[in-house]
Design a protein around this motif. Structure first.
Motif, mmCIF file in Angstrom:
data_model
loop_
_atom_site.group_PDB
_atom_site.id
_atom_site.type_symbol
_atom_site.label_atom_id
_atom_site.label_comp_id
_atom_site.label_asym_id
_atom_site.label_seq_id
_atom_site.Cartn_x
_atom_site.Cartn_y
_atom_site.Cartn_z
ATOM 1 N N ASP A 29 1.619 2.265 -9.305
ATOM 2 C CA ASP A 29 0.608 1.214 -9.431
ATOM 3 C C ASP A 29 1.054 -0.033 -8.684
ATOM 4 O OD1 ASP A 29 -0.926 2.856 -10.958
ATOM 5 O OD2 ASP A 29 -0.333 1.981 -12.883
ATOM 6 N N VAL A 33 1.379 2.538 -3.354
ATOM 7 C CA VAL A 33 0.264 3.380 -3.797
ATOM 8 C C VAL A 33 0.429 4.793 -3.250
ATOM 9 C CG1 VAL A 33 -2.247 3.625 -3.817
ATOM 10 C CG2 VAL A 33 -1.216 1.340 -3.856
ATOM 11 N N ALA A 46 -5.623 1.225 -4.452
ATOM 12 C CA ALA A 46 -4.746 0.905 -5.585
ATOM 13 C C ALA A 46 -5.514 0.955 -6.900
ATOM 14 C CB ALA A 46 -4.123 -0.473 -5.365
ATOM 15 N N SER A 84 -4.804 3.685 -9.948
ATOM 16 C CA SER A 84 -4.406 3.175 -11.254
ATOM 17 C C SER A 84 -5.334 3.669 -12.349
ATOM 18 C CB SER A 84 -4.394 1.645 -11.224
ATOM 19 O OG SER A 84 -4.027 1.121 -12.482
ATOM 20 N N HIS A 129 0.827 -1.209 0.000
ATOM 21 C CA HIS A 129 0.000 0.000 0.000
ATOM 22 C C HIS A 129 0.861 1.260 0.000
ATOM 23 C CE1 HIS A 129 -2.686 3.116 1.940
ATOM 24 N NE2 HIS A 129 -3.305 2.814 0.812
#
Length: 864
Positions: A700, A695, A719, A723, A692
């Motif tokens: 990504d 992120v 996420a 993305s 995480h």
């Protein structure tokens, strides 16, 4: 460093209001200040006198002394006229002196302050009363609490000529405020606790304790926080002040004070049986002792903890021995019925040179393991000397481990291993030694070798050794292996005993790292129930590690409010605990919660405290996790520090350090490697957090949604939304993070949402998301993360362009940037040209104003 004679006047707002009101009242001509010695009466009076002098009053300070108490007008000698008639009668002399003082005021308001008024001679006391009663002067009179003052002074208050103001000790918050204002920095909680309980808010005692700490170096500042290491040292002046009070007693009263100094609290009933009824009354009236009811028992103790320190220091060894003999007799009168009575009786009989059963000595040492390490070690050593056998020697080793004396403990365990008479004893000693080597002495390889040797020496499977092996595997990050080892141990040992507790402790931390939060919480609940029923000596540190594992699990489950409440309660309990690991674990728990909530400053403070606490090395498998969390927290504050830790935890911290320096590509690489390593070893909860963080860096990443608690699905949703540049999805994720209490994660997701809104031209939505981010950031002190930087960065730069632009803006040359990112100088320069074209600027000097501020002291280099 000195702290000066006049500390800031703190916590006296109400007293000042009362005194100023009395001074302004035409019907009031005096003020009687009373209170215990050192409470601040004189300090308050000096402030009032200074205010009055600044307002034009004629002020005089009069100090009464016992040496002048038989001399007429002895206290006023420095104010008497040179030609005063010493043969005149009493009334004439009073009028003569009073007239001299009032004429000397030359029409201004006359204010006298009389310190230690209980020592005034008769004529001086009468003069004070006359000046106030005739409104010739306003008189401020200072006298200690509990002493008799001359009748004329008492009459001032009785006849309502003067108001009375009791100056009490400071409250605990006021005491902390005073120390902070004096030192110019915050006081660490443990130091604050110790100073409060020794001073009890007495400003004079507090000042001398602080000065003693500064003089000895025990009190020092680290990163602006003052902490205390070592013993509290009283200054000679403080000792003299206390001796002045405690020396004004007769022989019987001194004996009582000595008994309390070495044995407090003592029950009132046995003391009365010993014939101490009279001295109990006289010493309590003098303010030297206090009585308090505890349950059904009326206990007596010294009025101040520092009295005991000074009395013990002045008592000869022979007198001490006799004192302990009387104490033992006193406790024998009650039958030592309470649990806390037995270890006290053992200690006193030993100190008095009286015979005692070695098994009782050992039991007393076990009781004191968490309460008084020096005493516990002395008793355990005495039990060994008096023939306590294997149990006594093993206990002594455990006491030394718990006290942080790991090398001494190892030497004793080596000796003990050669004396074992059964496989069970040998396994227990070897397992304990392995844990001490690994976590106390940082010798993991030697610990493995000890376990290998022990496994070949004992017949069958020894669960002590298996549990120790599992602990080593868990500490190395091999969660699957650790849990595989522990499963059979727990299946074979269903009884609530120390062996099962030891396995549960290792399992709890391992399950938390694995992301199996509900299973972890169940294990913790069972482990704490067992720990409450057995002695600390049977499983040192078990409760501390279980409670920390619970906090980690609750944070990973998104139950931050519950975690915060439990961590706060645990820390308050640990502050008064003399055992370093208890405070280290509690501080680590608070730091873990603070970091999860986004309070970066609070996290750094508590995590540093956890690593700095004295004696915090007693098997703490979570210590590397604390160091890693501190490395991440400092990076999140924009002040990255290098963290020298092996494995995923070290890589995770280094990833955040790289991200803080603007090296996004390197940060992503380090984080991906750390996540993969954590996944491979079964630390799925840790791996989910690391992925995480990718992120959060703007990279990504694929996240499994099935990690325990509600945070796993949120990580995955975050996420996906990032993305897809899904602004609405990012806003929803931000709200969900905020609902769990993860305010920094909420602010970062909102910042990413703001950028996504701007990219699609929805400027109103972008502003709203940015405002939400700023609102959440209000409680995230010192947070400076890559995602937050999106609130102030250009929209049309790619991740690579933004990374290089930020590094150049800090003053790095193209060569330095290339070295950091492992690319060519040509690549850096080409990217920069594209950045300049997109931003409409001419060179590096303008970058800082667009993509961020340079670090202090840096200057952007010249060049394209």
């Amino acid at each position: 460093m000195g702290v000066g004679n006049d500390w800031p006047l703190v916590g006296r707002e109400q007293e000042l209001v009362f005194a100023r009101r009395a001074l302004a009242d035409a019907e009031v001509c005096g003020l009687l200040l009373t209170g215990r010695a050192g409470a601040g009466k004189t300090r308050l009076a000096k402030v009032l006198l200074a205010e009055l002098a600044a307002g034009g009053a004629r002020t005089h300070w009069v100090r009464a002394m016992s040496s002048a108490s038989t001399i007429p007008f002895g206290a006023f000698a420095h104010l008497l006229p040179g030609g005063a008639d010493g043969t005149a009668d009493r009334a004439h002399r009073l009028n003569q002196v009073a007239g001299h003082l009032t004429r000397g005021a030359e029409g201004r308001r006359l204010v006298l302050c009389v310190d230690d008024a209980h020592l005034l001679d008769d004529l001086s006391a009468t003069l004070v009363h006359q000046l106030a009663a005739t409104a010739s002067a306003f008189v401020i009179v200072i006298a200690p609490h509990g002493v008799s003052v001359p009748d004329p002074v008492f009459a001032m208050w009785k006849d309502r000529v003067a108001e009375r103001l009791d100056v009490r000790e400071l409250t605990r918050p006021q005491t902390t405020e005073l120390i902070t204002a004096t030192l110019g920095g915050r006081l660490e909680d443990e130091a604050e606790h110790r100073l409060w309980h020794l001073s009890l808010g007495n400003p004079l005692f507090l000042r001398e304790l602080v000065q003693g700490g500064l003089d000895s170096g025990s009190l020092s500042a680290v990163d602006g926080v003052w902490r205390w290491s070592g013993a509290l040292t009283a200054t000679p002046r403080l000792v003299e002040l206390i001796e002045t009070r405690t020396d004004r007693v007769d022989a019987d009263e001194r004996r009582l004070l000595e008994l309390l100094a070495f044995g407090e609290p003592l029950g009132c009933e046995p003391l009365v049986r010993l014939g101490a009824g009279r001295v109990l009354a006289s010493t309590e009236q003098a303010g030297l002792v206090v009585s308090e009811r505890t349950g059904r028992r009326l206990n007596v103790r010294l009025a101040h903890p520092l009295y005991a320190e000074v009395i013990r220091r002045r008592t000869s060894p022979l007198r001490q021995r006799d004192t302990y003999r009387i104490l033992a007799q006193t406790l024998d009168l009650t039958g030592a019925r309470r649990a806390e009575d037995k270890p006290r009786l053992v200690r006193w009989r030993l100190a008095a040179g009286l015979p005692i059963d070695p098994q009782l000595v050992r039991a007393a040492a076990e009781t004191l393991l968490r309460k008084d390490f020096p005493q516990a070690e002395q008793l355990a050593a005495e039990s060994v000397r008096s023939g306590g056998g294997f149990g006594a020697k093993f206990l002594l080793a455990q006491v030394r481990i718990a006290g942080g004396r790991h090398a001494d403990a190892d030497a004793l365990l080596v000796e003990l291993a050669g004396e074992t008479v059964s496989d069970a004893q040998h396994a227990r000693v070897s397992a304990t030694r392995a844990l001490n080597l690994a976590f106390g002495l940082r010798r993991a390889d030697d610990a493995e070798a000890v376990l290998d040797t022990a496994e070949t020496a004992v017949s069958g499977t020894a669960d002590d050794l298996v549990t120790a092996r599992a602990a080593l595997r868990a500490a190395a990050g091999a969660c699957r292996t650790a849990l595989d080892l522990l499963g059979p141990v727990l299946d074979r040992n269903r009884r609530a005993d120390p062996l099962r507790l030891g396995a549960l402790v290792v399992a709890a931390g391992t399950l938390a790292d694995s992301g199996r939060t509900e299973a972890c919480l169940g294990v913790v609940e069972e482990g704490l129930a067992i720990a409450a029923r057995i002695s600390d000596a049977s499983a040192p540190g078990a409760r501390v590690r279980l409670e920390h594992a619970r906090i980690v699990a609750l944070c990973r489950a998104g139950r931050l409010e519950e975690a915060e409440d439990l961590a706060g309660a645990g820390y308050r309990d640990a502050i008064g605990d003399p055992w370093g690991p208890a405070l280290a674990g509690a501080a680590a728990s608070l730091g873990t919660v603070a970091l999860a909530c986004g309070d970066v400053r609070g996290a750094i403070r508590r995590l540093r405290e956890a690593l700095a606490v004295d004696g915090n090395d007693q098997p703490h498998e979570f210590r590397p996790a604390v160091a890693s969390a501190l490395g991440r927290a400092t990076a999140m504050s924009g002040r990255p520090e290098d963290v020298d830790l092996p494995g995923p935890l070290g890589g995770w911290a280094r990833a955040w350090a790289a991200a803080s320096r603007g090296e996004t590509s390197r940060a992503a690489g380090l984080a991906a490697e750390a996540a993969a390593a954590a996944e491979a070893s079964g630390r799925l909860g840790v791996a989910a957090e690391i992925r995480h963080d990718l992120v959060r860096f703007g990279v990504d990443a694929d996240l499994p949604p099935d990690v325990g608690g509600i945070l796993g699905p949120l990580y995955a949703a975050h996420a996906r939304a990032l993305s897809a540049a899904d602004a609405a999805g990012l806003d929803a994720v931000a709200t969900a993070f905020a609902d769990t209490g993860s305010r920094l994660l909420a602010a970062e997701a909102a910042a990413q949402a703001s950028r996504a809104h701007r990219a699609t031209g929805k400027l109103g939505s972008a502003v709203t998301s940015a405002q939400r981010a700023q609102a959440w950031l209000a409680s995230c002190e010192d947070a400076v993360t890559p995602a937050l930087a999106l609130l102030d960065t250009p929209l049309d730069l790619t991740v690579r362009e933004l990374e290089i632009a930020r590094l150049v803006a800090t003053g790095l040359t193209s060569r330095a940037v290339a070295d950091r990112l492992f690319v060519s100088v040509r690549t850096v320069d080409n990217v920069l040209r594209g950045v300049y074209a997109k931003l409409g600027i001419s060179g590096r000097r303008e970058l800082a104003s667009v993509v961020g501020r340079p670090e202090p002291g840096s200057s952007p280099g010249d060049g394209p």
